[in-house]
Each structure stands twice: as structure tokens, then as C-alpha cells.
Design a protein around this motif. Structure first.
Motif, mmCIF file in Angstrom:
data_model
loop_
_atom_site.group_PDB
_atom_site.id
_atom_site.type_symbol
_atom_site.label_atom_id
_atom_site.label_comp_id
_atom_site.label_asym_id
_atom_site.label_seq_id
_atom_site.Cartn_x
_atom_site.Cartn_y
_atom_site.Cartn_z
ATOM 1 N N PRO A 53 -20.190 -10.372 38.256
ATOM 2 C CA PRO A 53 -19.890 -11.343 37.199
ATOM 3 C C PRO A 53 -21.051 -12.300 36.953
ATOM 4 O O PRO A 53 -21.719 -12.740 37.888
ATOM 5 C CB PRO A 53 -18.672 -12.107 37.743
ATOM 6 N N CYS A 54 -21.301 -12.588 35.690
ATOM 7 C CA CYS A 54 -22.382 -13.519 35.354
ATOM 8 C C CYS A 54 -21.940 -14.946 35.667
ATOM 9 O O CYS A 54 -20.757 -15.240 35.751
ATOM 10 C CB CYS A 54 -22.775 -13.381 33.888
ATOM 11 N N SER A 55 -22.901 -15.815 35.831
ATOM 12 C CA SER A 55 -22.613 -17.231 36.047
ATOM 13 C C SER A 55 -22.673 -17.947 34.702
ATOM 14 O O SER A 55 -23.252 -17.442 33.738
ATOM 15 C CB SER A 55 -23.633 -17.843 37.010
ATOM 16 N N VAL B 271 -11.678 -13.273 37.870
ATOM 17 C CA VAL B 271 -12.819 -13.737 38.660
ATOM 18 C C VAL B 271 -12.453 -15.098 39.244
ATOM 19 O O VAL B 271 -12.118 -16.021 38.517
ATOM 20 C CB VAL B 271 -14.093 -13.854 37.790
ATOM 21 N N LYS C 190 -26.249 -6.917 35.668
ATOM 22 C CA LYS C 190 -26.509 -7.389 37.027
ATOM 23 C C LYS C 190 -25.575 -6.763 38.056
ATOM 24 O O LYS C 190 -25.801 -6.888 39.247
ATOM 25 C CB LYS C 190 -26.503 -8.916 37.053
ATOM 26 N N SER D 286 -23.033 -9.267 32.858
ATOM 27 C CA SER D 286 -22.364 -8.818 34.085
ATOM 28 C C SER D 286 -22.641 -7.350 34.375
ATOM 29 O O SER D 286 -22.874 -6.969 35.522
ATOM 30 C CB SER D 286 -20.859 -9.049 33.969
ATOM 31 N N THR D 287 -22.628 -6.523 33.341
ATOM 32 C CA THR D 287 -22.910 -5.100 33.519
ATOM 33 C C THR D 287 -24.348 -4.898 33.984
ATOM 34 O O THR D 287 -24.606 -4.103 34.891
ATOM 35 C CB THR D 287 -22.663 -4.330 32.199
ATOM 36 N N VAL E 284 -19.264 -18.645 40.965
ATOM 37 C CA VAL E 284 -20.249 -17.598 40.680
ATOM 38 C C VAL E 284 -21.601 -18.292 40.605
ATOM 39 O O VAL E 284 -21.880 -19.033 39.670
ATOM 40 C CB VAL E 284 -19.931 -16.862 39.354
ATOM 41 N N ASP F 203 -19.965 -9.885 29.156
ATOM 42 C CA ASP F 203 -19.814 -8.506 29.635
ATOM 43 C C ASP F 203 -21.179 -7.841 29.825
ATOM 44 O O ASP F 203 -21.412 -7.171 30.829
ATOM 45 C CB ASP F 203 -18.981 -7.674 28.652
ATOM 46 N N ARG G 207 -13.291 -15.368 32.575
ATOM 47 C CA ARG G 207 -13.093 -15.273 34.030
ATOM 48 C C ARG G 207 -11.630 -15.034 34.374
ATOM 49 O O ARG G 207 -11.309 -14.197 35.214
ATOM 50 C CB ARG G 207 -13.568 -16.549 34.725
#
Length: 93
Positions: free
Chosen positions: A35-37, A68, A32, A29-30, A72, A26, A63
Motif C-alpha cells: 500500500p502507498c503512503s 489497510v 511498489k 501501490s501496484t 503506512v 492503486d 484504505r
């Protein structure tokens, strides 16, 4: 205290190992704005002591929880141009 459930996945308790992994996903992701990879998550310092299989499993559940889909991609490292000296042949002696 019922934990949130989405897409058939229940969010883990925050104090568990899984919950800490989700909090990291989380946070990345926030920061960037997307969603993070998995590659970004695996190198995050807070997840270093965690087993690779645990990270991958929790990432897949995270995910699915958020819906998601698709691949990603990890951010690409900036390309460094080759130095001109590296492409010149070595001088003969």
C-alpha cells in the motif's frame, strides 16, 4: 452498473476526481508491491492540482475499502554522508 463495495465503502466512478485519486493510489501501490503512503500520494504529479483535503479524504476511504490498517510509512530517502570538508572549521584569516 453497480460499483464494487467493500467494508462499507463504495468505489468511486473512474471518471470522477475521486476515482482518479483512487486510480493513482492503486498505481503507486501496484508499482511498489505494498500500500502507498499518503506522502507518496500527495507528491504524485497526477494529484498535484487536487486539494490536500480531497486527497486525504479519498486516501482514508481507499484504505478502508481495501482494509489497510496501521501506519503506512513513506519510503525513507537514502542517507547522504556529510562531506569531510563540511565538518572542518573554516580557516582563520
Amino acid at each position: 452498473n453497480k460499483l464494487p463495495e467493500r467494508n462499507g465503502i463504495t468505489r468511486p466512478k473512474p471518471e470522477t476526481l475521486s476515482g482518479k485519486a483512487w486510480a493513482t493510489f492503486d498505481a503507486i501501490s501496484t508499482a511498489k508491491g505494498a500500500p502507498c503512503s499518503i506522502a507518496e500520494a500527495k507528491i504524485h504529479p497526477s494529484l498535484m492540482p487536487m486539494q490536500d483535503a480531497t486527497i486525504r479524504t479519498q486516501y482514508a476511504r481507499w484504505r478502508k475499502f481495501y482494509g489497510v490498517t496501521g501506519r503506512v510509512e513513506a519510503p525513507k530517502a537514502p542517507e547522504v554522508p556529510a562531506s569531510p570538508a563540511a565538518s572542518e572549521p573554516a580557516p582563520a584569516e
